[in-house]
Every structure is written in C-alpha cells, then in structure tokens.
Design a protein around this motif. Structure first.
Motif, PDB file in Angstrom:
ATOM      1  N   PRO A   1       0.813  -1.223   0.000  1.00 21.06           N
ATOM      2  CA  PRO A   1       0.000   0.000   0.000  1.00 21.06           C
ATOM      3  C   PRO A   1       0.843   1.268   0.000  1.00 21.06           C
ATOM      4  O   PRO A   1       0.471   2.276  -0.611  1.00 21.06           O
ATOM      5  CB  PRO A   1      -0.828  -0.104   1.289  1.00 21.06           C
ATOM      6  N   THR A   2       1.989   1.225   0.688  1.00 20.96           N
ATOM      7  CA  THR A   2       2.859   2.400   0.714  1.00 20.96           C
ATOM      8  C   THR A   2       3.359   2.739  -0.679  1.00 20.96           C
ATOM      9  O   THR A   2       3.432   3.915  -1.061  1.00 20.96           O
ATOM     10  CB  THR A   2       4.044   2.161   1.673  1.00 20.96           C
ATOM     11  N   ALA A   3       3.692   1.728  -1.474  1.00 22.36           N
ATOM     12  CA  ALA A   3       4.134   1.971  -2.853  1.00 22.36           C
ATOM     13  C   ALA A   3       3.041   2.677  -3.648  1.00 22.36           C
ATOM     14  O   ALA A   3       3.298   3.663  -4.355  1.00 22.36           O
ATOM     15  CB  ALA A   3       4.520   0.658  -3.522  1.00 22.36           C
ATOM     16  N   ASP A   4       1.806   2.194  -3.534  1.00 23.03           N
ATOM     17  CA  ASP A   4       0.700   2.779  -4.306  1.00 23.03           C
ATOM     18  C   ASP A   4       0.382   4.207  -3.857  1.00 23.03           C
ATOM     19  O   ASP A   4       0.175   5.093  -4.684  1.00 23.03           O
ATOM     20  CB  ASP A   4      -0.550   1.908  -4.163  1.00 23.03           C
ATOM     21  N   LEU A   5       0.318   4.419  -2.549  1.00 23.76           N
ATOM     22  CA  LEU A   5      -0.026   5.752  -2.045  1.00 23.76           C
ATOM     23  C   LEU A   5       1.108   6.747  -2.273  1.00 23.76           C
ATOM     24  O   LEU A   5       0.864   7.933  -2.548  1.00 23.76           O
ATOM     25  CB  LEU A   5      -0.364   5.677  -0.554  1.00 23.76           C
ATOM     26  N   THR A   6       2.345   6.286  -2.182  1.00 19.61           N
ATOM     27  CA  THR A   6       3.474   7.190  -2.413  1.00 19.61           C
ATOM     28  C   THR A   6       3.490   7.693  -3.835  1.00 19.61           C
ATOM     29  O   THR A   6       3.772   8.874  -4.101  1.00 19.61           O
ATOM     30  CB  THR A   6       4.805   6.476  -2.090  1.00 19.61           C
ATOM     31  N   GLU A   7       3.181   6.829  -4.782  1.00 19.76           N
ATOM     32  CA  GLU A   7       3.114   7.271  -6.185  1.00 19.76           C
ATOM     33  C   GLU A   7       2.102   8.410  -6.347  1.00 19.76           C
ATOM     34  O   GLU A   7       2.382   9.422  -7.002  1.00 19.76           O
ATOM     35  CB  GLU A   7       2.740   6.100  -7.096  1.00 19.76           C
ATOM     36  N   LEU A   8       0.938   8.267  -5.724  1.00 18.25           N
ATOM     37  CA  LEU A   8      -0.084   9.321  -5.807  1.00 18.25           C
ATOM     38  C   LEU A   8       0.418  10.625  -5.195  1.00 18.25           C
ATOM     39  O   LEU A   8       0.273  11.709  -5.783  1.00 18.25           O
ATOM     40  CB  LEU A   8      -1.355   8.877  -5.073  1.00 18.25           C
ATOM     41  N   LEU A   9       1.024  10.528  -4.015  1.00 25.48           N
ATOM     42  CA  LEU A   9       1.464  11.728  -3.310  1.00 25.48           C
ATOM     43  C   LEU A   9       2.626  12.415  -4.018  1.00 25.48           C
ATOM     44  O   LEU A   9       2.706  13.653  -4.054  1.00 25.48           O
ATOM     45  CB  LEU A   9       1.842  11.387  -1.872  1.00 25.48           C
ATOM     46  N   LEU A  10       3.539  11.641  -4.597  1.00 24.62           N
ATOM     47  CA  LEU A  10       4.661  12.243  -5.307  1.00 24.62           C
ATOM     48  C   LEU A  10       4.199  12.933  -6.589  1.00 24.62           C
ATOM     49  O   LEU A  10       4.705  14.006  -6.942  1.00 24.62           O
ATOM     50  CB  LEU A  10       5.722  11.182  -5.622  1.00 24.62           C
ATOM     51  N   MET A  11       3.244  12.342  -7.282  1.00 25.69           N
ATOM     52  CA  MET A  11       2.688  12.998  -8.469  1.00 25.69           C
ATOM     53  C   MET A  11       2.001  14.303  -8.084  1.00 25.69           C
ATOM     54  O   MET A  11       2.141  15.325  -8.765  1.00 25.69           O
ATOM     55  CB  MET A  11       1.692  12.062  -9.173  1.00 25.69           C
TER      56      MET A  11
END
Length: 461
Positions: A86-96
């Motif tokens: 989940p951290t991988a998926d949410l981090t992608e959203l937040l970095l974008m």
C-alpha cells in the motif's frame, strides 16, 4: 554500526536517518523538510552523496517521509526502495501530487498568460516514475533479507494504510544487533486502520514524538462529535459544514465514519461532497488493499457493502463540478483538501463561505503555524483569500478525534513494551521541542536511556 540523524531532528518534517554497517548504507525515509518557506531550495541538497546509499527503506507514504525520494534518484541514488505494497501505491499518488504543487508554485498567471516566477521544481513527473520503478514491496511480518547479515521486518503501526515500523537485524563482527524505526505510530480504534502492533525487543529504538506531552480527547467518539456538529449545522439550520481534510488517510477515515452515521439512521439524509480527485484515487488504493483494513471495517463491508460509498455521498472530479457546489443551496457537507487550507479546492469553498453565518468549518487535523488554517483556529477576524480581505463570520471548530498519531501515552507505551535491560537507547525524532522534552522526561522516568539528537549527530551503536 553507525546511526546519523539527518532529518526530523528537533522538528516534525523531513524524516531521514542513515544507518551504516561494514560500508553498507541504509537510508530510512527520505522526506521533504518543509519547515522553511524556501523548502524547495533547501531540499535539493543532501548532506551525503546520494550515490553512496545502497538501499532506502520507506516507513509510509506521507510526504514528510517520502517526498524527497525523486530528488535522491535525480542526484545519483541507484538502489532499491523497500516498502509495503500500500505504501508503494499511495506514495506514487502523493509524489505525483507533489510535482503538481511544485509546478503551480513555479508558474502564475499574468494577463491571462502563465509566466515562470517561483522556484524551480525539485523534480518532475519523469523522476517520480523513475522512483516508482525502484519500489520493491515487502509484506507485513515477513522477514526479508536485504543482504547477507542484514534482514528487515515491517510491523503494522496504523497511522496510514501500509504504515510500518522498520525492524532491522544486523550481524556485525559476529554480534547481532537489532534496531527499530517507528515511522509514525497510529492510535487504537482508529477508523478503517488496524491497531499498532507491538515492536519486537530491540537494542536501539528511533521513535517519533509528535504528540509528546499531549493526550487525545477521550470523552466522546468521532461519530458522536460528527453527529453533534452536523445536527447543529445542517439539520437545525440550513447550513454548510466544511471539513478540510488531507486526501489520503484522513478523508477515508472520515467518509467511513459518516457512512456508519447515515447507514444507522442517526441523522436525516444530508448531501456530502468529497471534492478532491486525489482522495478518489487514494480511496481506490484502500479498496485494492481491503484485506489490510481493520476487523470492524471488514465486518461493515460484509454487512452493508463498500465503506467508502453510500447514497448521500458524491465524489467530485472535475473543476466544473467543484464550482457547481456553490450553487447547491440545500444543507450539505463539503470535504476537501488541503487540510491546513494552504492551496487546493478547499480555498474556493472558503472564499464563498467564510462570510456565511450558517457555515461551520470543522478542522480534524493539525494546522502548522503560519498556515491559513492556523490563523482561523487562533481566531483571526479577517483572512486574505484571492487577494481580498474577508471577515470571518463562519463558525470555526476543531477536534483531534481523527488525528492519525498516537498521543503521549501511546508513544510512552511503545517504549515500555521494550525490556529496560535490553534496550540500550531511545532516540527521539519527529517532534517539536516541547513534545520531545516532555516525552524524553517520561521515558527517562520509566528507566530508559534517551537522547534527542541534533541534525547530523552521529551515534556509534
């Protein structure tokens, strides 16, 4: 083994800790330090050579822990980034989203044209995608071998979907040493999220201290507080309830709490708008990793269906829909970001409602000093929006019941789970000075050795 505290030292943001053993360098978190107005310029330099880092371990997705990863890659880091799925998926959203914020600050409109004016972006979408390609996901409670003599285990700590404490076992000169990094510790009985699990016994503990010296309200539940506020604002009077909420984590907890309230008939129907595209994407991630949500949430799903979807609720996507909410004249609830009111669609809703006597603004999270949210909470009678000074006629309220951080007792109990005989030292980070000092005193009183590191301070372990 050598530990260097490079971030979140005597402050909350910018978590970044360097652990070195036998010429192997592990970076735990690589967050944005945004304590200063010039934070974009400040974050483009590292106190070490990024190419010298062998691996990064990410505790969770929040930007103050993940937000400078693309800069690290851009400056030469070439290793793996280990985190939970989940951290991988949410981090992608937040970095974008972080890139979009950088670009919006760089450009402004002048006579209908965009002109460069602000600081150069720390990184671009390409760098985010390069970062995502480096993610290697590791499940909770599974031992993962980083290299011979170094193993990793992620322990669930609540706070945010996928958030973990990091436990490292390192074999050095024939002796095994164990060190844990708490990341951010959640609280028990938080909507949707699991309770923090105990951290196994370690030799050294690096702990956050955000709520050191502070206790959460315990005389009511979040559902009771919401029912009371909605009843006063939207049922007794035809008003609007505006709730500033961070798109990832806080919004999902709030939506689930509202779903329980309305599905149980505790209030008559009230229209709810979630005005944040990022919140919609994040909610899909919560659905994707539904098996990691807490038992209450799983049970609700079996009995009543999707926790994040119900009749009164609408997710607003495009800007035109967002603008049209101003023309909705029935009582309603508007959930929008950003939580501290610094940018985002929430500012549009404030602009149209800050002078509305029938409007209540309910803060459900922390607002840092200097932010618009903080100015409202301290009672400023006039605030500036869209280059206009506006009188504040709306009612301002706040609750800490949806704070994702454990309080003083939770943090202290995390330490007390460790054996005083085995735990050699506790290092406190990720807190303001008052919180650090208060928590350090309590830990010392409990019989543990504790340190409050300076930025760049090195410890031989």
């Amino acid at each position: 083994m050598k530990l260097t505290i490079w971030g979140a030292a005597k402050q909350v943001t910018g978590s970044m800790h360097l652990l070195q053993s036998h010429n192997y360098s592990i970076l735990i978190d690589c967050g944005l330090d945004y304590e200063k107005e010039t934070y974009q310029e400040e974050n483009q330099y590292f106190p070490f050579d990024p190419a010298s880092i062998d691996v990064v371990i990410l505790t969770h997705a929040h930007i103050d822990h993940s937000g400078n990863l693309p800069t690290l890659l851009r400056m030469g880091f070439n290793g793996q980034i280990l985190c939970t799925p989940p951290t991988a998926d949410l981090t992608e959203l937040l970095l974008m989203d972080s890139v979009n914020i950088f670009l919006s600050k760089q450009n402004k409109r002048a006579r209908g044209k965009r002109v460069a004016s602000g600081p150069k972006p720390l990184y671009l979408h390409k760098h985010v995608m390069d970062t995502v390609d480096r993610f290697v996901t590791v499940a909770f409670d599974k031992e993962f071998t980083i290299k011979e003599g170094i193993t990793l285990r992620f322990i669930p700590v609540g706070h945010l979907l996928g958030a973990a404490a990091v436990v490292l076992n390192i074999l050095e000169d024939g002796q095994e040493k164990r060190i844990a990094f708490t990341g951010d510790i959640g609280r028990k009985n938080y909507p949707v999220l699991v309770d923090p699990q105990p951290i196994p016994e370690v030799d050294y503990l690096v702990s956050e201290s955000t709520y050191g010296g502070r206790l959460h309200s315990k005389d009511t539940t979040i559902e009771q507080k919401l029912v009371e506020t909605i009843n006063e604002t939207c049922v007794k009077f035809p008003g609007r309830l505006i709730i500033p909420a961070f798109s990832i984590g806080r919004t999902q907890a709030l939506v689930y709490s509202l779903n329980k309230i309305f599905s149980e008939g505790l209030l008559p129907p009230v229209k709810i708008f979630v005005d944040s595209p990022l919140a919609g994407f994040a909610t899909d991630v919560y659905r994707k990793h539904h098996h990691l949500l807490n038992e209450e949430s799983q049970d609700f799903y079996k009995r009543k269906g999707d926790e994040f979807e119900f009749e009164e609720l609408s997710y607003v996507q495009d800007k035109r829909e967002s603008i049209s909410i101003s023309n909705y004249h029935e009582p309603c609830i508007i959930i929008s970001s950003a939580g501290m009111l610094e940018g985002g669609r929430i500012q549009d809703h404030l602009y149209h409602n800050i002078q509305n006597y029938y409007c209540t603004i309910l803060f459900i999270g922390y607002c840092a000093k200097g932010t618009l949210g903080n100015r409202l909470l301290r009672g400023d009678p006039i605030v500036r929006l869209r280059h206009r000074d506006l009188m504040v006629f709306a009612t301002i309220k706040q609750t800490d019941l949806l704070s994702g951080h454990g309080d003083h007792d939770d943090l202290l109990n995390t330490v007390k789970q460790q054996s005083p005989e085995k735990l050699k030292k506790v290092f406190l980070v990720h807190g303001e000075n008052k919180s650090l000092d208060s928590l350090a005193a309590a830990i010392a009183d409990a019989g543990y050795t504790v340190a409050i590191p300076e930025k760049g301070e090195v410890f031989e372990l």
